[in-house]
Write a protein that holds these residues in place. Structure first.
Motif, PDB file in Angstrom:
ATOM      1  N   PRO A   5       4.311  10.099  -4.826  1.00 24.40           N
ATOM      2  CA  PRO A   5       5.007  11.265  -5.537  1.00 24.40           C
ATOM      3  C   PRO A   5       6.198  10.484  -4.714  1.00 24.40           C
ATOM      4  CG  PRO A   5       2.808  11.762  -3.765  1.00 24.40           C
ATOM      5  CD  PRO A   5       2.975  10.634  -4.251  1.00 24.40           C
ATOM      6  N   VAL A   6       7.343  11.326  -5.192  1.00 28.17           N
ATOM      7  CA  VAL A   6       8.648  10.298  -4.157  1.00 28.17           C
ATOM      8  C   VAL A   6       9.556  11.981  -3.909  1.00 28.17           C
ATOM      9  CG1 VAL A   6      10.028  10.367  -6.554  1.00 28.17           C
ATOM     10  CG2 VAL A   6      10.525   9.399  -4.394  1.00 28.17           C
ATOM     11  N   ALA A  31      14.342   4.500  -6.244  1.00 24.60           N
ATOM     12  CA  ALA A  31      12.876   5.054  -5.553  1.00 24.60           C
ATOM     13  C   ALA A  31      12.049   5.775  -6.606  1.00 24.60           C
ATOM     14  CB  ALA A  31      13.326   6.146  -4.269  1.00 24.60           C
ATOM     15  N   VAL A  32      13.219   5.916  -6.941  1.00 25.72           N
ATOM     16  CA  VAL A  32      12.040   7.501  -8.112  1.00 25.72           C
ATOM     17  C   VAL A  32      11.054   6.148  -9.839  1.00 25.72           C
ATOM     18  CG1 VAL A  32      12.633   9.421 -10.603  1.00 25.72           C
ATOM     19  CG2 VAL A  32      13.623   8.964  -8.074  1.00 25.72           C
ATOM     20  N   VAL A  33      11.881   5.459 -10.255  1.00 24.12           N
ATOM     21  CA  VAL A  33      11.691   3.908 -10.867  1.00 24.12           C
ATOM     22  C   VAL A  33      10.418   3.529 -10.661  1.00 24.12           C
ATOM     23  CG1 VAL A  33      12.079   2.231 -12.547  1.00 24.12           C
ATOM     24  CG2 VAL A  33      13.293   4.580 -11.882  1.00 24.12           C
ATOM     25  N   ARG A  34      10.793   3.560  -9.504  1.00 26.88           N
ATOM     26  CA  ARG A  34       9.406   2.393  -8.009  1.00 26.88           C
ATOM     27  C   ARG A  34       8.355   3.665  -7.987  1.00 26.88           C
ATOM     28  NH1 ARG A  34       9.970  -0.093  -2.339  1.00 26.88           N
ATOM     29  NH2 ARG A  34       7.979  -1.737  -2.220  1.00 26.88           N
ATOM     30  N   ARG A  71       0.646  -1.584  -0.312  1.00 25.78           N
ATOM     31  CA  ARG A  71      -0.209   0.028   0.045  1.00 25.78           C
ATOM     32  C   ARG A  71       0.643   1.296   0.139  1.00 25.78           C
ATOM     33  NH1 ARG A  71      -3.825  -0.213   5.005  1.00 25.78           N
ATOM     34  NH2 ARG A  71      -1.932  -1.580   5.761  1.00 25.78           N
ATOM     35  N   LEU A  72       2.109   1.065  -0.816  1.00 24.81           N
ATOM     36  CA  LEU A  72       3.322   2.571  -0.840  1.00 24.81           C
ATOM     37  C   LEU A  72       2.439   3.613  -1.333  1.00 24.81           C
ATOM     38  CD1 LEU A  72       6.408   3.190  -0.736  1.00 24.81           C
ATOM     39  CD2 LEU A  72       6.325   3.051  -2.489  1.00 24.81           C
ATOM     40  N   GLY A  73       2.331   4.075  -0.047  1.00 22.96           N
ATOM     41  CA  GLY A  73       2.005   5.869  -0.988  1.00 22.96           C
ATOM     42  C   GLY A  73       2.692   6.948  -1.003  1.00 22.96           C
ATOM     43  N   ILE A  74       3.404   7.263  -0.350  1.00 20.67           N
ATOM     44  CA  ILE A  74       4.962   7.596  -1.020  1.00 20.67           C
ATOM     45  C   ILE A  74       6.427   7.832  -0.575  1.00 20.67           C
ATOM     46  CG2 ILE A  74       4.826   8.739   1.962  1.00 20.67           C
ATOM     47  CD1 ILE A  74       4.839  11.118   0.492  1.00 20.67           C
ATOM     48  N   ILE A  75       6.646   8.335  -0.868  1.00 18.14           N
ATOM     49  CA  ILE A  75       8.889   7.632  -0.907  1.00 18.14           C
ATOM     50  C   ILE A  75      10.168   8.976  -0.611  1.00 18.14           C
ATOM     51  CG2 ILE A  75      10.984   6.495  -1.883  1.00 18.14           C
ATOM     52  CD1 ILE A  75       9.402   4.906  -3.587  1.00 18.14           C
ATOM     53  N   ARG A  85      25.369  -3.076  -8.305  1.00 16.57           N
ATOM     54  CA  ARG A  85      25.832  -1.264  -7.959  1.00 16.57           C
ATOM     55  C   ARG A  85      24.093  -0.289  -8.125  1.00 16.57           C
ATOM     56  NH1 ARG A  85      31.043  -0.088  -7.812  1.00 16.57           N
ATOM     57  NH2 ARG A  85      32.701  -2.155  -7.303  1.00 16.57           N
ATOM     58  N   TYR A  86      24.089  -0.330  -6.888  1.00 18.18           N
ATOM     59  CA  TYR A  86      22.214  -0.011  -7.721  1.00 18.18           C
ATOM     60  C   TYR A  86      22.502   1.820  -6.975  1.00 18.18           C
ATOM     61  CZ  TYR A  86      20.071  -1.188  -3.048  1.00 18.18           C
ATOM     62  OH  TYR A  86      20.481  -2.183  -2.261  1.00 18.18           O
ATOM     63  N   SER A  87      21.932   2.575  -7.500  1.00 20.88           N
ATOM     64  CA  SER A  87      21.449   3.973  -6.709  1.00 20.88           C
ATOM     65  C   SER A  87      20.072   3.127  -6.218  1.00 20.88           C
ATOM     66  CB  SER A  87      21.339   4.986  -7.714  1.00 20.88           C
ATOM     67  OG  SER A  87      20.661   5.924  -6.966  1.00 20.88           O
ATOM     68  N   ALA A  88      19.832   3.876  -5.201  1.00 26.21           N
ATOM     69  CA  ALA A  88      18.740   3.486  -4.156  1.00 26.21           C
ATOM     70  C   ALA A  88      17.755   4.833  -4.237  1.00 26.21           C
ATOM     71  CB  ALA A  88      18.316   3.207  -2.526  1.00 26.21           C
TER      72      ALA A  88
END
Ligand SMILES: [Zn+2]
Ligand SMILES: [Zn+2]
Length: 662
Positions: free
Chosen positions: A287-288, A277-280, A249-253, A270-273
């Motif tokens: 909104p992020v 996060a923006v992609v997710r 139920r993700l509503g914001i990052i 070697r990922y950038s979180a």
């Protein structure tokens, strides 16, 4: 015959087919135990199929589908597929690495419901706190963020230190929780303190708040992860690894200190979180929020060109911004690294009973031990690095590979018994200040001194009780802590970070100094910051003094555009390492040949040894690849990887997409 395609934690960019006749489509996302060579491994079912390209004689049968923990949703698997594809990292290793360690093994996980609330230490159980009134600037930023809660939008909140970004995060989270949804708050490794956890819990009593980071026990991590996955945890507070936590139920990052380098993993996957996060957020349609006083140039550029919505906070709450001054150290003989101006200021603040921080970004006593008669210096035989003198434990230590050695009695090359420590580390400055102000009033805070269990709690009491008059600290102190009586900050050796081969060095130094300066005067009085430098006219110090991030960012952006560096171009590094440098370089030269027919509009640079060529006994080299188009670069990397996988070489290699360190 029913086939399941399984993600396994092995370094091969493929899924593995197994026979499992009872499998249905509903098993996609479930964990499964399968035979692999002589081992039993846990994997995740990514797909089901009716046939396999593996001949039926060689096709093995899966043991058990584990239905004791909930399965990953298609959206969770999609995000991992994207990350694996974008970073050119094997899908199986990415999927399994996103699970808490206990779920990578065949044993049943602990129940999440029984342990609800177990994670909060008794002493930290908070009392509910109410939200303070927002300033007009904060109000505007918050309503911008909350304008359309059911639609994807990236926001950049650019606010000076102490301007109340955290309060905006908390009120945005409150709105999301009120709508029945979950919130993900990502913070850099170094700022995830018990105080922050307590603050968040206190604001949302009755809501389950869980932390996700690598310092938790395996059990806690599993329990918290399962709570996020089930939706029972309403707020997930974590470091970069939390970006993959399933949240139905993700509503914001929210990403605090979005510029911080710890959001990018620097080994294996070697990922950038931040970027994930923006992609997710865009996939979920929420909104992020990226927050910082000194955003990365990539994010700032996205804000000025309109891709991100920009909110700025220019006022510090409760106190004026600190006054920042450069102390010109050219031609001055420093005493133990301290200028006369700084010594005098320390005298004044100590006499007034106010706390000071002396910041030096080097732990140990001295960065190197040197022989003045022949020029010998203490080097690490396993790395291209100096051994740092740690006087207290009477050892030389390598901060890169951990190698330790006794302090030599005499120079190994010429026999001179008078070896001299060169430069300053925290221990040496601590020693000098202790002589001046008494041992009990000086407190050193670095990775060595906070290591013992409970050491940090004891130190916090000494700081808040006013016993400690002067703190000597590294970056560890730069973030996330409020010391209300700390009004003077002195910065030693800032220039060492100013001129570096890495084009991101000025951006990083501004971020670091802004954060360190922000420690001064948080209790209501105006703080003072003295920066010792030999380049007081440098535009970076000018921007810092005026607290004008944007002016400096515009300057850097113009330079980057001129030099065709990110964000105006996209980069990847092919990193190779081998016991001999020649092997690594040969592998990279071969990689250039392999790229010849596929590198359309992609620039490949010559292979070079890494900035630190030798590390822990391995020689490292790299090859920079650059392209104006992200998608064209991605296409090239995919084809290139497939060609490289077929080559045999004793070099180990990895692709680092959007590298932060060159
Ligand atoms: Zn010598
Ligand atoms: Zn070393």
């Amino acid at each position: 015959m029913k086939i399941i395609k399984v993600a396994l934690d092995v370094p091969l960019a493929t899924l593995f087919d197994y026979r499992h006749d009872a499998a249905t489509e509903l098993d996609v996302g479930c964990r499964v135990v399968v035979p692999f060579g002589k081992k039993r491994l846990v994997g995740v079912i990514m797909e089901t199929a009716d046939s396999s390209s593996v001949t039926s004689g060689r096709l093995k049968t899966a043991f058990d589908v584990l239905r004791d923990s909930p399965r990953l949703e298609e959206s969770d698997l999609e995000l991992l597929r994207f990350a694996s594809h974008y970073y050119h990292y094997p899908l199986g290793a990415a999927v399994m690495g996103s699970l808490p360690p206990q779920l990578r093994r065949p044993r049943p996980p602990p129940s999440s419901r029984k342990n609800a609330r177990g994670a909060a230490p008794a002493a930290e159980l908070p009392t509910a706190s109410s939200a303070p009134t927002l300033t007009p600037e904060q109000e505007r930023a918050l309503s911008t963020v909350l304008a359309d809660p059911n639609r994807f939008q990236s926001h950049l909140v650019l606010g000076v230190t102490g301007s109340g970004k955290t309060e905006i995060y908390l009120q945005a989270i409150a709105a999301v929780l009120a709508a029945g949804r979950q919130a993900l708050l990502l913070v850099p490794e170094i700022s995830l303190t018990p105080q922050l956890e307590t603050l968040v819990r206190a604001r949302f009593p009755g809501m389950r708040v869980v932390a996700l980071h690598s310092a938790l026990s395996e059990h806690e991590r599993t329990v918290n992860w399962l709570a996020a996955q089930s939706g029972h945890a309403r707020v997930v507070l974590g470091t970069r690894l939390a970006v993959f936590a399933p949240m139905p139920r993700l509503g914001i990052i929210i990403i605090d200190e979005e510029h911080d380098a710890s959001f990018k993993q620097t080994d294996r996957f070697r990922y950038s979180a931040r970027d994930i996060a923006v992609v997710r957020a865009s996939r979920v349609g929420v909104p992020v929020v990226l927050g910082s006083a000194t955003p990365s140039l990539e994010s700032y550029f996205n804000a000025v060109n309109g891709r991100y919505r920009l909110s700025t906070l220019t006022q510090r709450i409760g106190a004026p911004l600190p006054s920042i001054e450069c102390v010109d150290t050219r031609g001055e003989r420093l005493e133990d690294g301290l200028s006369a101006r700084l010594r005098q200021a320390l005298d004044e603040y100590v006499a007034r009973g106010e706390q000071s921080l002396v910041f030096i970004n080097r732990r140990g006593y001295a960065p190197v031990l040197m022989c003045h008669s022949c020029g010998w210096i203490s080097g690490c035989h396993r790395c291209s690095a100096k051994l740092v003198l740690h006087l207290g434990e009477r050892r030389l230590r390598c901060h890169h590979c951990g190698h330790a050695a006794a302090i030599p009695q005499a120079c190994a090359d010429c026999g001179n018994p008078q070896l001299a420590p060169m430069g300053q580390g925290t221990q040496r400055v601590e020693g000098a200040l202790s002589q001046r102000y008494g041992k009990s009033g000086v407190l050193r805070i670095d990775r060595d001194s906070v290591r013992p269990r409970d050491a940090w709690n004891v130190m916090r009491r000494r700081i808040h009780g006013g016993e400690a008059k002067i703190l000597v600290g590294t970056q560890i102190l730069a973030k996330g802590h409020d010391f209300p009586n700390l009004n003077l900050v002195g910065v030693l050796n800032a220039d060492s970070l100013l001129y570096s081969a890495d084009f991101r060095a000025p951006e990083r130094l501004l971020a670091l100094l802004t954060q360190v300066s922000g420690r001064a005067g948080r209790g209501g009085t105006q703080g003072k910051v003295l920066i010792q430098t030999e380049f007081p006219e440098h535009s970076l110090y000018d921007a810092l003094k005026r607290q004008d991030y944007r002016a400096f960012a515009e300057l850097l952006l113009a330079e980057r555009r001129e030099a065709a560096f990110p964000p105006f171009t996209h980069q990847a590094l092919l990193r190779a390492e081998a016991p001999r440098l020649q092997t690594a370089l040969e592998f990279l030269r071969g990689a250039i040949v392999a790229a010849r027919d596929i590198a359309n509009l992609v620039t490949l640079y010559d292979p070079v040894p890494a900035a630190m060529p030798r590390r822990a006994g391995r020689e490292r080299a790299q090859l920079l690849v650059q392209c104006e188009s992200r998608s064209r670069l991605q296409q090239f990397l995919g084809e290139w990887c497939r060609k490289l996988e077929g080559r045999s070489s004793s070099a180990r290699w990895i692709i680092d997409v959007d590298p932060l360190e060159l």
